[in-house]
Design a protein around this motif. Sequence first.
Motif, PDB file in Angstrom:
ATOM      1  N   GLY A   1       2.965  -7.824   4.393  1.00  0.00           N
ATOM      2  CA  GLY A   1       2.830  -6.780   3.383  1.00  0.00           C
ATOM      3  C   GLY A   1       3.607  -5.532   3.752  1.00  0.00           C
ATOM      4  N   VAL A   2       3.740  -4.639   2.805  1.00  0.00           N
ATOM      5  CA  VAL A   2       4.543  -3.430   2.971  1.00  0.00           C
ATOM      6  C   VAL A   2       3.653  -2.198   2.818  1.00  0.00           C
ATOM      7  CG1 VAL A   2       6.441  -2.082   1.991  1.00  0.00           C
ATOM      8  CG2 VAL A   2       6.589  -4.568   2.046  1.00  0.00           C
ATOM      9  N   ALA A   3       3.790  -1.270   3.754  1.00  0.00           N
ATOM     10  CA  ALA A   3       3.117   0.024   3.643  1.00  0.00           C
ATOM     11  C   ALA A   3       4.186   1.084   3.457  1.00  0.00           C
ATOM     12  CB  ALA A   3       2.298   0.312   4.883  1.00  0.00           C
ATOM     13  N   ILE A   4       4.048   1.872   2.419  1.00  0.00           N
ATOM     14  CA  ILE A   4       4.948   2.992   2.162  1.00  0.00           C
ATOM     15  C   ILE A   4       4.138   4.243   2.465  1.00  0.00           C
ATOM     16  CG2 ILE A   4       6.299   4.217   0.431  1.00  0.00           C
ATOM     17  CD1 ILE A   4       6.513   1.437  -1.015  1.00  0.00           C
ATOM     18  N   VAL A   5       4.534   4.943   3.531  1.00  0.00           N
ATOM     19  CA  VAL A   5       3.775   6.096   4.004  1.00  0.00           C
ATOM     20  C   VAL A   5       4.701   7.303   4.042  1.00  0.00           C
ATOM     21  CG1 VAL A   5       2.429   7.039   5.919  1.00  0.00           C
ATOM     22  CG2 VAL A   5       2.289   4.596   5.389  1.00  0.00           C
ATOM     23  N   LEU A   6       4.317   8.357   3.335  1.00  0.00           N
ATOM     24  CA  LEU A   6       5.076   9.602   3.331  1.00  0.00           C
ATOM     25  C   LEU A   6       4.205  10.682   3.954  1.00  0.00           C
ATOM     26  CD1 LEU A   6       7.595  11.244   2.325  1.00  0.00           C
ATOM     27  CD2 LEU A   6       6.231  11.741   0.282  1.00  0.00           C
ATOM     28  N   VAL A   7       4.718  11.332   4.981  1.00  0.00           N
ATOM     29  CA  VAL A   7       4.000  12.411   5.664  1.00  0.00           C
ATOM     30  C   VAL A   7       4.977  13.559   5.915  1.00  0.00           C
ATOM     31  CG1 VAL A   7       2.300  10.909   6.793  1.00  0.00           C
ATOM     32  CG2 VAL A   7       4.468  11.390   7.931  1.00  0.00           C
TER      33      VAL A   7
ATOM     34  N   LYS B   1       0.814   5.470  16.215  1.00  0.00           N
ATOM     35  CA  LYS B   1      -0.515   5.346  15.607  1.00  0.00           C
ATOM     36  C   LYS B   1      -0.629   4.124  14.703  1.00  0.00           C
ATOM     37  CE  LYS B   1      -1.775  10.195  15.777  1.00  0.00           C
ATOM     38  NZ  LYS B   1      -2.184  11.379  15.008  1.00  0.00           N
ATOM     39  N   TRP B   2       0.486   3.596  14.253  1.00  0.00           N
ATOM     40  CA  TRP B   2       0.491   2.445  13.354  1.00  0.00           C
ATOM     41  C   TRP B   2       0.262   1.186  14.169  1.00  0.00           C
ATOM     42  CZ3 TRP B   2      -0.084   1.103   8.575  1.00  0.00           C
ATOM     43  CH2 TRP B   2       0.417  -0.115   8.100  1.00  0.00           C
ATOM     44  N   LYS B   3      -0.811   0.482  13.880  1.00  0.00           N
ATOM     45  CA  LYS B   3      -1.161  -0.733  14.609  1.00  0.00           C
ATOM     46  C   LYS B   3      -1.262  -1.898  13.614  1.00  0.00           C
ATOM     47  CE  LYS B   3      -2.578   1.395  18.618  1.00  0.00           C
ATOM     48  NZ  LYS B   3      -1.596   2.399  18.786  1.00  0.00           N
ATOM     49  N   PRO B   4      -0.121  -2.368  13.127  1.00  0.00           N
ATOM     50  CA  PRO B   4      -0.175  -3.453  12.145  1.00  0.00           C
ATOM     51  C   PRO B   4      -0.519  -4.785  12.806  1.00  0.00           C
ATOM     52  CG  PRO B   4       2.085  -2.980  12.706  1.00  0.00           C
ATOM     53  CD  PRO B   4       1.224  -1.964  13.439  1.00  0.00           C
ATOM     54  N   PRO B   5      -1.048  -5.732  12.022  1.00  0.00           N
ATOM     55  CA  PRO B   5      -1.372  -7.035  12.583  1.00  0.00           C
ATOM     56  C   PRO B   5      -0.114  -7.796  13.014  1.00  0.00           C
ATOM     57  CG  PRO B   5      -1.687  -7.026  10.211  1.00  0.00           C
ATOM     58  CD  PRO B   5      -1.383  -5.622  10.626  1.00  0.00           C
ATOM     59  N   ALA B   6       0.995  -7.523  12.375  1.00  0.00           N
ATOM     60  CA  ALA B   6       2.276  -8.126  12.751  1.00  0.00           C
ATOM     61  C   ALA B   6       3.312  -7.024  12.759  1.00  0.00           C
ATOM     62  CB  ALA B   6       2.654  -9.197  11.744  1.00  0.00           C
ATOM     63  N   SER B   7       4.367  -7.240  13.467  1.00  0.00           N
ATOM     64  CA  SER B   7       5.402  -6.215  13.564  1.00  0.00           C
ATOM     65  C   SER B   7       6.126  -6.068  12.225  1.00  0.00           C
ATOM     66  CB  SER B   7       6.399  -6.600  14.659  1.00  0.00           C
ATOM     67  OG  SER B   7       7.401  -5.626  14.739  1.00  0.00           O
ATOM     68  N   PRO B   8       5.997  -4.923  11.583  1.00  0.00           N
ATOM     69  CA  PRO B   8       6.627  -4.765  10.274  1.00  0.00           C
ATOM     70  C   PRO B   8       8.089  -4.354  10.419  1.00  0.00           C
ATOM     71  CG  PRO B   8       5.486  -2.761  10.818  1.00  0.00           C
ATOM     72  CD  PRO B   8       5.263  -3.735  11.964  1.00  0.00           C
ATOM     73  N   SER B   9       8.861  -4.671   9.404  1.00  0.00           N
ATOM     74  CA  SER B   9      10.175  -4.046   9.357  1.00  0.00           C
ATOM     75  C   SER B   9       9.912  -2.663   8.785  1.00  0.00           C
ATOM     76  CB  SER B   9      11.118  -4.842   8.466  1.00  0.00           C
ATOM     77  OG  SER B   9      10.615  -4.904   7.161  1.00  0.00           O
ATOM     78  N   SER B  10      10.604  -1.683   9.281  1.00  0.00           N
ATOM     79  CA  SER B  10      10.310  -0.337   8.814  1.00  0.00           C
ATOM     80  C   SER B  10      11.589   0.461   8.687  1.00  0.00           C
ATOM     81  CB  SER B  10       9.354   0.360   9.774  1.00  0.00           C
ATOM     82  OG  SER B  10       9.958   0.478  11.036  1.00  0.00           O
TER      83      SER B  10
ATOM     84  N   VAL C   1       0.868  -1.176   0.000  1.00  0.00           N
ATOM     85  CA  VAL C   1       0.000   0.000   0.000  1.00  0.00           C
ATOM     86  C   VAL C   1       0.902   1.223   0.000  1.00  0.00           C
ATOM     87  CG1 VAL C   1      -1.713   1.342   1.283  1.00  0.00           C
ATOM     88  CG2 VAL C   1      -1.881  -1.150   1.232  1.00  0.00           C
ATOM     89  N   ILE C   2       0.613   2.163  -0.899  1.00  0.00           N
ATOM     90  CA  ILE C   2       1.390   3.396  -0.987  1.00  0.00           C
ATOM     91  C   ILE C   2       0.476   4.549  -0.603  1.00  0.00           C
ATOM     92  CG2 ILE C   2       2.689   4.925  -2.500  1.00  0.00           C
ATOM     93  CD1 ILE C   2       3.337   2.424  -4.209  1.00  0.00           C
ATOM     94  N   CYS C   3       0.909   5.325   0.371  1.00  0.00           N
ATOM     95  CA  CYS C   3       0.129   6.461   0.869  1.00  0.00           C
ATOM     96  C   CYS C   3       1.067   7.663   0.955  1.00  0.00           C
ATOM     97  CB  CYS C   3      -0.454   6.100   2.236  1.00  0.00           C
ATOM     98  SG  CYS C   3      -1.455   7.402   2.957  1.00  0.00           S
ATOM     99  N   LEU C   4       1.022   8.523  -0.042  1.00  0.00           N
ATOM    100  CA  LEU C   4       1.941   9.655  -0.122  1.00  0.00           C
ATOM    101  C   LEU C   4       1.215  10.973   0.112  1.00  0.00           C
ATOM    102  CD1 LEU C   4       3.943   8.586  -3.322  1.00  0.00           C
ATOM    103  CD2 LEU C   4       4.410   8.022  -0.941  1.00  0.00           C
ATOM    104  N   ASN C   5       1.585  11.652   1.176  1.00  0.00           N
ATOM    105  CA  ASN C   5       1.035  12.972   1.501  1.00  0.00           C
ATOM    106  C   ASN C   5      -0.497  12.971   1.552  1.00  0.00           C
ATOM    107  OD1 ASN C   5       3.496  14.488   1.816  1.00  0.00           O
ATOM    108  ND2 ASN C   5       3.771  14.247  -0.385  1.00  0.00           N
ATOM    109  N   VAL C   6      -1.048  12.002   2.284  1.00  0.00           N
ATOM    110  CA  VAL C   6      -2.497  11.891   2.446  1.00  0.00           C
ATOM    111  C   VAL C   6      -2.891  12.024   3.915  1.00  0.00           C
ATOM    112  CG1 VAL C   6      -4.497  10.362   2.197  1.00  0.00           C
ATOM    113  CG2 VAL C   6      -2.772  10.467   0.384  1.00  0.00           C
TER     114      VAL C   6
END
Length: 137
Positions: free
Chosen positions: A45-51, A79-88, A18-23
Amino acid sequence: MTWARQRFRPLIGQADTVICLNVLEHIEDDATGLANISSALIPGGVAIVLVPQDPGLYGTLDEELGHYRRYSEAELRAKWKPPASPSSRSCTLTASPPGWWFTGASSARSSSRVLLWFFDRLVWLWRRIDRTLPGPR
């Protein structure tokens, strides 16, 4: 079921990325937005979040752009509550805050075209300077 309903049904556990850029900064209830991103991801899965970074830089320009907030890395992780601990990995452009602060400190409601043109033409320089500045990478 109509085509629109099929096409836009929630992707619960179906996305590998999931890509979430400036949202998120534009959403009042950003925690729910992050929960939605998390629920869409398959395990691993991977979340790419840009803020926008640094709550201390929040100013009139942020308000004009419809931002509710700017983020610290700690706030976003809390605030990030993933179902599993992601690498970030997080990274920030440490060369940009002085310009953002200057624009906000001047109570600007918009950024001038000249300043944007100047910044854009010097991205190559900002990247080089950024590598030498302290801060997270």
